[in-house]
Design a protein around this motif. Structure first.
Motif, PDB file in Angstrom:
ATOM      1  N   LYS A  24       4.053  -2.275   9.643  1.00 34.00           N
ATOM      2  CA  LYS A  24       4.533  -1.684  10.509  1.00 34.00           C
ATOM      3  C   LYS A  24       5.116  -0.468  10.188  1.00 34.00           C
ATOM      4  O   LYS A  24       4.479   0.220  11.298  1.00 34.00           O
ATOM      5  N   HIS A  25       5.097  -0.212   9.055  1.00 35.61           N
ATOM      6  CA  HIS A  25       5.258   1.388   8.634  1.00 35.61           C
ATOM      7  C   HIS A  25       3.212   2.299   9.126  1.00 35.61           C
ATOM      8  O   HIS A  25       3.787   3.322   9.590  1.00 35.61           O
ATOM      9  N   THR A  26       2.343   1.425   7.754  1.00 29.55           N
ATOM     10  CA  THR A  26       0.860   2.107   8.068  1.00 29.55           C
ATOM     11  C   THR A  26       0.864   2.204  10.236  1.00 29.55           C
ATOM     12  O   THR A  26       0.123   3.633  10.606  1.00 29.55           O
ATOM     13  N   GLN A  27       1.642   1.388  10.585  1.00 30.58           N
ATOM     14  CA  GLN A  27       1.165   0.890  12.338  1.00 30.58           C
ATOM     15  C   GLN A  27       1.178   2.285  12.835  1.00 30.58           C
ATOM     16  O   GLN A  27       0.728   2.971  13.595  1.00 30.58           O
ATOM     17  N   SER A  28       2.947   3.087  12.477  1.00 30.98           N
ATOM     18  CA  SER A  28       2.995   3.574  12.875  1.00 30.98           C
ATOM     19  C   SER A  28       2.770   5.177  12.969  1.00 30.98           C
ATOM     20  O   SER A  28       2.772   5.688  13.095  1.00 30.98           O
ATOM     21  N   GLY A  29       2.003   4.815  11.637  1.00 31.54           N
ATOM     22  CA  GLY A  29       1.737   6.702  10.550  1.00 31.54           C
ATOM     23  C   GLY A  29       0.332   6.627  11.613  1.00 31.54           C
ATOM     24  O   GLY A  29      -0.241   7.852  11.667  1.00 31.54           O
ATOM     25  N   ILE A  30      -0.910   5.583  12.453  1.00 29.56           N
ATOM     26  CA  ILE A  30      -1.530   5.627  13.301  1.00 29.56           C
ATOM     27  C   ILE A  30      -1.336   6.049  14.795  1.00 29.56           C
ATOM     28  O   ILE A  30      -1.704   6.710  15.419  1.00 29.56           O
ATOM     29  N   ASP A  31       0.011   6.049  14.596  1.00 30.76           N
ATOM     30  CA  ASP A  31       0.407   6.091  15.857  1.00 30.76           C
ATOM     31  C   ASP A  31       0.682   7.775  16.412  1.00 30.76           C
ATOM     32  O   ASP A  31       0.388   8.133  17.153  1.00 30.76           O
ATOM     33  N   ILE A  32       1.294   7.378  14.898  1.00 27.76           N
ATOM     34  CA  ILE A  32       1.981   9.359  15.350  1.00 27.76           C
ATOM     35  C   ILE A  32       0.390  10.133  14.672  1.00 27.76           C
ATOM     36  O   ILE A  32      -0.006  10.921  16.069  1.00 27.76           O
ATOM     37  N   LEU A  33      -1.155   9.522  14.613  1.00 23.61           N
ATOM     38  CA  LEU A  33      -2.030  10.863  14.685  1.00 23.61           C
ATOM     39  C   LEU A  33      -2.453  10.434  16.046  1.00 23.61           C
ATOM     40  O   LEU A  33      -3.479  11.408  16.335  1.00 23.61           O
ATOM     41  N   GLU A  34      -2.206   9.616  16.804  1.00 24.73           N
ATOM     42  CA  GLU A  34      -2.711   9.415  17.338  1.00 24.73           C
ATOM     43  C   GLU A  34      -2.225  10.376  19.158  1.00 24.73           C
ATOM     44  O   GLU A  34      -2.735  10.332  20.018  1.00 24.73           O
ATOM     45  N   GLN A 115     -10.691   5.870  13.767  1.00 24.18           N
ATOM     46  CA  GLN A 115     -11.070   4.289  13.111  1.00 24.18           C
ATOM     47  C   GLN A 115     -11.503   3.799  11.280  1.00 24.18           C
ATOM     48  O   GLN A 115     -10.954   3.061  11.565  1.00 24.18           O
ATOM     49  N   GLU A 116     -12.111   4.969  10.751  1.00 26.28           N
ATOM     50  CA  GLU A 116     -11.484   4.405   9.276  1.00 26.28           C
ATOM     51  C   GLU A 116     -10.973   4.137   8.960  1.00 26.28           C
ATOM     52  O   GLU A 116      -9.988   3.427   7.885  1.00 26.28           O
ATOM     53  N   LEU A 117      -9.402   4.502   8.825  1.00 29.97           N
ATOM     54  CA  LEU A 117      -7.795   4.556   8.689  1.00 29.97           C
ATOM     55  C   LEU A 117      -7.686   2.598   8.884  1.00 29.97           C
ATOM     56  O   LEU A 117      -6.908   2.459   8.376  1.00 29.97           O
ATOM     57  N   LYS A 118      -7.828   2.526  10.301  1.00 36.64           N
ATOM     58  CA  LYS A 118      -7.123   1.048  10.699  1.00 36.64           C
ATOM     59  C   LYS A 118      -8.268  -0.003  10.217  1.00 36.64           C
ATOM     60  O   LYS A 118      -8.301  -1.111   9.888  1.00 36.64           O
ATOM     61  N   LYS A 122      -7.063  -2.299   7.498  1.00 33.70           N
ATOM     62  CA  LYS A 122      -7.486  -4.282   7.766  1.00 33.70           C
ATOM     63  C   LYS A 122      -7.195  -4.112   6.577  1.00 33.70           C
ATOM     64  O   LYS A 122      -6.826  -5.825   6.209  1.00 33.70           O
ATOM     65  N   SER A 123      -8.296  -3.873   5.864  1.00 29.91           N
ATOM     66  CA  SER A 123      -9.183  -4.562   4.454  1.00 29.91           C
ATOM     67  C   SER A 123      -8.025  -5.093   3.508  1.00 29.91           C
ATOM     68  O   SER A 123      -7.776  -6.004   2.920  1.00 29.91           O
ATOM     69  N   HIS A 124      -7.445  -3.799   3.426  1.00 27.08           N
ATOM     70  CA  HIS A 124      -5.801  -4.065   2.169  1.00 27.08           C
ATOM     71  C   HIS A 124      -4.966  -4.952   3.291  1.00 27.08           C
ATOM     72  O   HIS A 124      -5.115  -5.514   2.267  1.00 27.08           O
TER      73      HIS A 124
END
Length: 614
Positions: A24-34, A115-118, A122-124
């Motif tokens: 959840k936390h990492t997804q919220s970070g990606i949302d901030i970038l977007e 895209q690279e971050l996602k 996903k891999s981790h």
């Protein structure tokens, strides 16, 4: 004695919860970038729209080419405004640079990084889930072996108890005791095997669990932490780039604003005023002093030679030109009609120049001077009249100073065209020489017709330039010297008849359109009139359609009118067309218009187009 207490299930559940929180936390970070990318995109669109509106605004107020508005931009104030428009155009360009840099350095880069971050995220988490599944599998195997070991231990205890019971019972046969003993041994062996299996699986699980909690999971969490920290650093760098993109164009925007200030400081009001003076300077000399006219004596009104209202009669003889048996009239005398006459009155005393008003009422000097200042130059070339009012080739419809400028401009243009043709001739000549030295490159004879054509063009342009130069020399010879104007203010009209706005005979010009001084240049007028007569020899005067008798004296001072005396008999050549004027002729050389109410007309009934009235 074989029991063991082991329950790591709760720790696995807690580990599962941590993975969910991290997701959840990492997804919220990606949302901030977007969200940041979307913000920058909208900013770039605003910059583009602002730049577009600035460019449209600058283009809207740019002067249109080949228009009168473009001529106004020779003044420093208009040039400064034009510089401001150009600087605003550059200013808009800097906002386009902001939009382009933000798009390339922030939007595109962050989109690729997301895209690279996602993929990395996903891999981790995939590795984490895989490690969780593996430890859960090991835990299940451990639980299964433990239950089997527990079951086998219980079975071995029961078999041992049964054997001891059978061995203590004296009623049981020895064979049954032996059978019970063997069964107990088998159960004990099975329990030992389960114990060994359980022990092996337990050791394996403990190793896997140790690796899971001390190696795999920490590594995965460390990678996720590094990924998240890189994301945080990246968003900070993008914010810095966002500010730097703006800061980079500030110096150029400052230069644009400095250019506007410099343009404003370059405005020179004195220079603009001088340009206006040069643009509208006519070259006319101011009129001389008006002489005193004495009305105290009962005598006929006389008008001084220097008056703005000089009578038409004094210049009548100058309309005759030598060398021709038949005199010609100037076109504005023959063609133009004067302004409408005053309204007819039953009493001639109400009409100027009537029997009871032998002298025309003198107009105020200020009125005549205003008419002189606002009067427009007359058309001085009959060719322009025959063409329907087109601009004459020699610009004779303009005042002297403006005419000189136009002629000078035309001469300069012709000289440029001549130089261009001469350069072309030189180029063709060089090419011909090359062809002569190297025939394989071309035929030299093929350039002869081009040389002849260019030569004809040069000769034609030279003749045209000579014609305009002669007109220019004529105008420059007649313009007063700048240093003599102050000295000639009071007596400049002593050597010429004063030009009157309403007097055609005194505002007489030659057919080439130049402004003549009639007394000092009478011989020149006669020479020019000869050319004028040659051009219009084929024009026959209108035939007389009757006669008329003047009822009152009329002093024709307007353009196209003729003076008559009371009782004088003249020929009618054009009857009243409803405008209150009748065209008459005194002799071959003198004709013009008089008010119909001033004459009594006797039309010839046999004349073509004549009406039968008196």
């Amino acid at each position: 004695m074989y029991s063991i207490a082991l329950n790591p299930c709760n720790s696995l559940m807690r580990q599962e919860d941590q993975f969910d929180n991290l997701e959840k936390h990492t997804q919220s970070g990606i949302d901030i970038l977007e969200k940041h990318i979307k913000f920058v995109k909208e900013r770039t669109e605003i910059e583009l729209n602002y730049a577009k509106q600035l460019r449209n605004l600058s283009k809207k107020y740019q002067p249109k080419k080949n228009s009168k508005e473009e001529e106004e931009y020779k003044y420093t104030s208009c040039k400064a405004f034009l510089s401001t428009l150009n600087e605003m155009n550059d200013y808009a360009g800097q906002h386009e640079v902001i939009s382009e840099n933000m798009t390339s350095q922030i939007t595109v880069e962050l989109a690729r990084y997301i895209q690279e971050l996602k993929q990395e995220r996903k891999s981790h988490f995939h590795d984490g889930r895989k490690a969780q599944q593996h430890i859960e599998t090991c835990w299940k195997q451990l639980e299964s072996s433990k239950r089997r070991f527990e079951r086998d231990c219980k079975e071995a205890d029961r078999a041992q108890q049964y054997f001891e019971k059978m061995d203590a019972d004296i009623n049981v046969t020895k064979a049954d005791v032996e059978k019970a003993r063997q069964q107990a041994q088998i159960r004990h062996q099975m329990a030992e095997d389960s114990k060994a299996d359980y022990s092996s699986i337990l050791q394996k699980f403990n190793h896997e669990q140790h690796e899971y909690y001390h190696t795999h999971i920490p590594n995965i969490f460390q990678k996720i932490q590094e990924m998240e920290e890189r994301r945080i650093v990246r968003i900070g760098e993008s914010m810095k780039t966002y500010a730097e993109v703006d800061r980079q164009v500030i110096p150029i925007i400052g230069k644009c604003l400095d250019g506007i200030v410099k343009a404003a400081e370059s405005i020179d009001q004195k220079n603009d005023s001088q340009l206006v003076i040069e643009a509208y300077k006519s070259g006319f000399e101011p009129p001389g002093d008006i002489e005193f006219e004495d009305y105290s004596q009962p005598m006929k009104r006389t008008v001084s030679d220097n008056s703005l209202s000089n009578s038409r009669g004094e210049g009548k003889s100058e309309l005759k030109f030598g060398g021709k048996s038949k005199g010609k009239l100037w076109p504005f005398i023959k063609k133009n009609k004067p302004p409408p006459p005053p309204p007819a009155s039953a009493s001639p005393s109400a009409v100027p120049n009537g029997p009871q008003s032998p002298k025309q009422q003198k107009e105020p000097l200020s009125h005549r001077f205003n008419e002189f200042m606002i009067s427009k130059p007359k058309i001085h070339c009959f060719r322009s009249l025959k063409r329907g009012g087109a601009t004459p080739e020699d610009f004779s419809n303009l005042p002297p100073e403006q005419r000189r400028k136009k002629l000078q401009q035309k001469v300069d243009e012709l000289n440029k065209e001549i130089q261009k043709e001469m350069d072309q001739r030189d180029a063709i000549t060089k090419m011909k020489d090359v062809y002569l030295k190297n025939p394989q490159m071309g035929d030299p004879a093929s350039l002869d017709h081009k040389l002849v054509e260019v030569g004809h063009n040069i000769e034609k342009l030279r003749l045209e330039a000579q014609k305009f130069e002669s007109w220019l020399s004529e105008v420059e010879g007649r313009l007063p010297a700048r240093g003599d104007q102050a000295r000639r203010q009071s007596g400049m009209y002593d050597a010429q008849n004063p030009p009157s706005v309403n007097s055609c005979a005194q505002d007489r010009e030659s057919p080439d359109g130049s402004y003549t001084e009639e007394q000092s240049q009478e011989s020149e007028v006669k020479v020019l009139a000869t050319d004028f007569d040659d051009e219009f020899d084929d024009e026959e005067p209108l035939p007389a359609i009757g006669t008329c008798k003047a009822l009152y004296t009329f002093e024709g001072q307007n353009e196209g009118t003729i003076s008559v005396a009371e009782g004088e008999t003249l020929y009618v050549i054009e009857e009243d067309k409803g405008d209150g004027w009748t065209r008459i002729r005194r002799n071959e050389d003198e004709e013009g218009y008089v008010p119909t109410s001033y004459v009594e007309v006797y039309l010839d009934k046999n004349a073509k187009g004549a009406k039968t009235y008196i």
